[in-house]
Design an enzyme around this catalytic site. Sequence first.
Site, PDB file in Angstrom:
ATOM      1  N   LYS A  97       2.952  10.011   7.475  1.00 29.11           N
ATOM      2  CA  LYS A  97       2.209   9.674   8.812  1.00 29.11           C
ATOM      3  C   LYS A  97       3.034  10.266  10.118  1.00 29.11           C
ATOM      4  O   LYS A  97       2.571  11.157  10.506  1.00 29.11           O
ATOM      5  CB  LYS A  97       1.768   8.145   8.688  1.00 29.11           C
ATOM      6  CG  LYS A  97       0.826   7.856   7.861  1.00 29.11           C
ATOM      7  CD  LYS A  97       0.397   6.430   7.891  1.00 29.11           C
ATOM      8  CE  LYS A  97      -0.447   5.782   6.668  1.00 29.11           C
ATOM      9  NZ  LYS A  97      -1.869   6.043   6.954  1.00 29.11           N
ATOM     10  N   TRP A  99       0.794  -1.402   0.041  1.00 29.19           N
ATOM     11  CA  TRP A  99      -0.043   0.005  -0.068  1.00 29.19           C
ATOM     12  C   TRP A  99       1.024   1.140  -0.074  1.00 29.19           C
ATOM     13  O   TRP A  99       1.582   1.497   0.962  1.00 29.19           O
ATOM     14  CB  TRP A  99      -0.926   0.136   1.266  1.00 29.19           C
ATOM     15  CG  TRP A  99      -1.674   1.218   1.206  1.00 29.19           C
ATOM     16  CD1 TRP A  99      -1.432   2.514   1.498  1.00 29.19           C
ATOM     17  CD2 TRP A  99      -3.168   1.290   0.936  1.00 29.19           C
ATOM     18  NE1 TRP A  99      -2.568   3.486   1.128  1.00 29.19           N
ATOM     19  CE2 TRP A  99      -3.785   2.669   1.132  1.00 29.19           C
ATOM     20  CE3 TRP A  99      -4.282   0.193   0.664  1.00 29.19           C
ATOM     21  CZ2 TRP A  99      -5.101   2.893   0.595  1.00 29.19           C
ATOM     22  CZ3 TRP A  99      -5.709   0.559   0.507  1.00 29.19           C
ATOM     23  CH2 TRP A  99      -6.170   1.768   0.652  1.00 29.19           C
ATOM     24  N   GLU A 146       7.544  -1.341   1.636  1.00 32.90           N
ATOM     25  CA  GLU A 146       7.654  -1.132   3.109  1.00 32.90           C
ATOM     26  C   GLU A 146       8.524  -1.956   3.870  1.00 32.90           C
ATOM     27  O   GLU A 146       8.215  -3.148   3.585  1.00 32.90           O
ATOM     28  CB  GLU A 146       6.268  -1.405   3.531  1.00 32.90           C
ATOM     29  CG  GLU A 146       5.088  -0.635   3.015  1.00 32.90           C
ATOM     30  CD  GLU A 146       3.525  -0.949   2.955  1.00 32.90           C
ATOM     31  OE1 GLU A 146       3.157  -1.186   4.244  1.00 32.90           O
ATOM     32  OE2 GLU A 146       3.114  -1.717   2.002  1.00 32.90           O
ATOM     33  N   ASP A 174       9.271   2.758   1.812  1.00 29.15           N
ATOM     34  CA  ASP A 174       8.457   3.635   2.306  1.00 29.15           C
ATOM     35  C   ASP A 174       8.192   3.142   3.666  1.00 29.15           C
ATOM     36  O   ASP A 174       7.486   2.373   4.116  1.00 29.15           O
ATOM     37  CB  ASP A 174       7.006   3.143   1.268  1.00 29.15           C
ATOM     38  CG  ASP A 174       5.859   3.942   1.799  1.00 29.15           C
ATOM     39  OD1 ASP A 174       5.838   4.679   2.945  1.00 29.15           O
ATOM     40  OD2 ASP A 174       5.045   3.748   1.507  1.00 29.15           O
ATOM     41  N   ARG A 227      -4.380  -4.740  13.522  1.00 30.54           N
ATOM     42  CA  ARG A 227      -3.006  -3.894  13.435  1.00 30.54           C
ATOM     43  C   ARG A 227      -2.787  -3.058  14.632  1.00 30.54           C
ATOM     44  O   ARG A 227      -3.945  -2.237  14.884  1.00 30.54           O
ATOM     45  CB  ARG A 227      -2.931  -2.846  12.043  1.00 30.54           C
ATOM     46  CG  ARG A 227      -2.647  -3.740  10.809  1.00 30.54           C
ATOM     47  CD  ARG A 227      -2.570  -2.770   9.870  1.00 30.54           C
ATOM     48  NE  ARG A 227      -3.488  -1.946   9.822  1.00 30.54           N
ATOM     49  CZ  ARG A 227      -3.437  -0.857   8.836  1.00 30.54           C
ATOM     50  NH1 ARG A 227      -2.405  -0.405   8.609  1.00 30.54           N
ATOM     51  NH2 ARG A 227      -4.554   0.111   8.685  1.00 30.54           N
ATOM     52  N   GLN A 243       4.628   4.233   7.834  1.00 30.96           N
ATOM     53  CA  GLN A 243       4.254   3.840   9.132  1.00 30.96           C
ATOM     54  C   GLN A 243       5.200   3.359  10.022  1.00 30.96           C
ATOM     55  O   GLN A 243       5.246   3.495  11.196  1.00 30.96           O
ATOM     56  CB  GLN A 243       3.166   2.641   8.983  1.00 30.96           C
ATOM     57  CG  GLN A 243       1.852   2.856   8.103  1.00 30.96           C
ATOM     58  CD  GLN A 243       0.823   2.195   8.387  1.00 30.96           C
ATOM     59  OE1 GLN A 243       0.763   1.514   9.623  1.00 30.96           O
ATOM     60  NE2 GLN A 243      -0.091   1.951   7.455  1.00 30.96           N
TER      61      GLN A 243
HETATM   62  C1  LIG Z   1       2.978   2.340   3.791  1.00 32.33           C
HETATM   63  C2  LIG Z   1       2.017   3.657   3.374  1.00 32.33           C
HETATM   64  N1  LIG Z   1       2.723   4.380   2.132  1.00 32.33           N
HETATM   65  C3  LIG Z   1       1.877   5.409   1.986  1.00 32.33           C
HETATM   66  C4  LIG Z   1       0.481   5.535   2.346  1.00 32.33           C
HETATM   67  C5  LIG Z   1      -0.325   6.527   1.894  1.00 32.33           C
HETATM   68  O1  LIG Z   1      -0.258   7.923   2.648  1.00 32.33           O
HETATM   69  P1  LIG Z   1      -1.396   8.633   2.606  1.00 32.33           P
HETATM   70  O2  LIG Z   1      -2.556   8.160   2.880  1.00 32.33           O
HETATM   71  O3  LIG Z   1      -0.913   9.984   3.559  1.00 32.33           O
HETATM   72  O4  LIG Z   1      -1.216   9.273   1.065  1.00 32.33           O
HETATM   73  C6  LIG Z   1       0.027   4.766   3.468  1.00 32.33           C
HETATM   74  C7  LIG Z   1      -1.365   4.965   3.856  1.00 32.33           C
HETATM   75  O5  LIG Z   1      -1.914   4.105   4.612  1.00 32.33           O
HETATM   76  C8  LIG Z   1       1.123   3.526   3.945  1.00 32.33           C
HETATM   77  O6  LIG Z   1       0.557   2.855   4.900  1.00 32.33           O
END
Ligand SMILES: Cc1ncc(COP(=O)(O)O)c(C=O)c1O
Length: 428
Positions: A264, A130, A202, A235, A397, A238
């Site tokens: 975030k 994601w 991630e 990324d 989670r 989180q």
């Molecule tokens: C790992 C990761 N990257 C990017 C995003 C996207 O972030 P945003 O919703 O601030 O665009 C999220 C959102 O849940 C995320 O969990």
Amino acid sequence: MNDAVPHHVFRYGGDFADAIIERASGALIHDRDGRAILDFTSGQMSAILGHAHPEIVATVRAAIANLDHLHSSFLSTPVLDFTAALAAILPDALSMVLPLSTGGESNEAALRMAKTATGRFEIVAFDRSWHGVTGGASSATFNGARRGNGPTVPGVFALPAPHAYRSPFAAGGVYDWRSELDWGFEMIDRQCVAGLAAAIVEPILSSAGIIEPPPGYLAALAEHCRRRGMLLIFDEAQTGLGRTGTRFAFEHEGVVPDILTLSKTLGAGLPLAATVTSRAIEQRCYDHDYLFYTTHAADPLPAAVGSKVIELLVRDRLEQRARELGGYLRGLLCDLQQRHEAVGDVRGRGLLLGLELVEDRRSKAPAHALGSAVSARCMELGASLNIGRKSHANVFRIAPPLTVTRAQIDTAVSILDQALGELAGRRA
Ligand SMILES: Cc1ncc(COP(=O)(O)O)c(C=O)c1O
């Protein structure tokens, strides 16, 4: 007003929770009826300092009164300070910061950097990733709604996410992740038509239900990227800023990415994101007319917040707190697993933990209905414990603010225990 929808808010992601929230403080949110609810998702996995942290409140007050927003061609003192503070807690190879607002944006910027710097366009992402809902980020997102939005960006390939609990490469307690990774890249090499620009991953997949790559995996992935001349993007929307027990999740494996995206947790709940890379990549992008000009790029107010978040992270050793409290919480969740047959797996690191509910431990069939029911019951009992969506509607989670207390952890776990006891039937 339509009775079926008694308000005017577009339903941007399915149904809303029933509670209407009026205020929040620390790890608690308070609804309109005066109920206090433990926030074990840190808002949208962001509020690492809890809500209404006094020093963040003071920072926002001062910043809005002094310098809020500017034309994107201006630099300001808060932005120079924030970018320097972020560079100071990152390795030298990550020293050039593009300040933005959201996670999706930070990944768009990163993908564009990788394409500009390599002159290629093909991208690799995990099959349960994601990265956001904007064009490029959603094309590299395989865990969200891919259907119904027209074509995705061409040249994005899925790599199997290293899921020890569910991988077809795991059998008899042995997980052959190396074969899975090599096979994944072999498939991608066959499909690729021009050249791979980057892999975006991630370091712990969160929306996918807290999937932690096995030790050595990220280093092996980095080696695959290096051999192909691709860049590696982490990324850490989180996982960044202490959540997993180190300041950044990449430190755990000692793998430094070419590009790091933060969002975030960087604003601890306020809209701040950053895409960070090396001076060499920044120079190459600059030389090739890189453009990522947004309204809120390098805005001073969120930058002031970012500086304060970094100051508090360092001063209060939040990563150490996440490590200690995470170990404590994990112990309690493992205890639930001992006592409730429906708890199939407990995983994650620091204060980013997952608890997976199954129909039975042999079949591992995901217990979706049970997950929704347990989550709803926890909410009634005073704890917001988020269950995933759709295919992950059986994985909790669990990510409270890093400022949560042990007593609050005890309360949330006893609520989960009670809900499981009432709804999950057979005990382990
Ligand atoms: C790992 C990761 N990257 C990017 C995003 C996207 O972030 P945003 O919703 O601030 O665009 C999220 C959102 O849940 C995320 O969990």
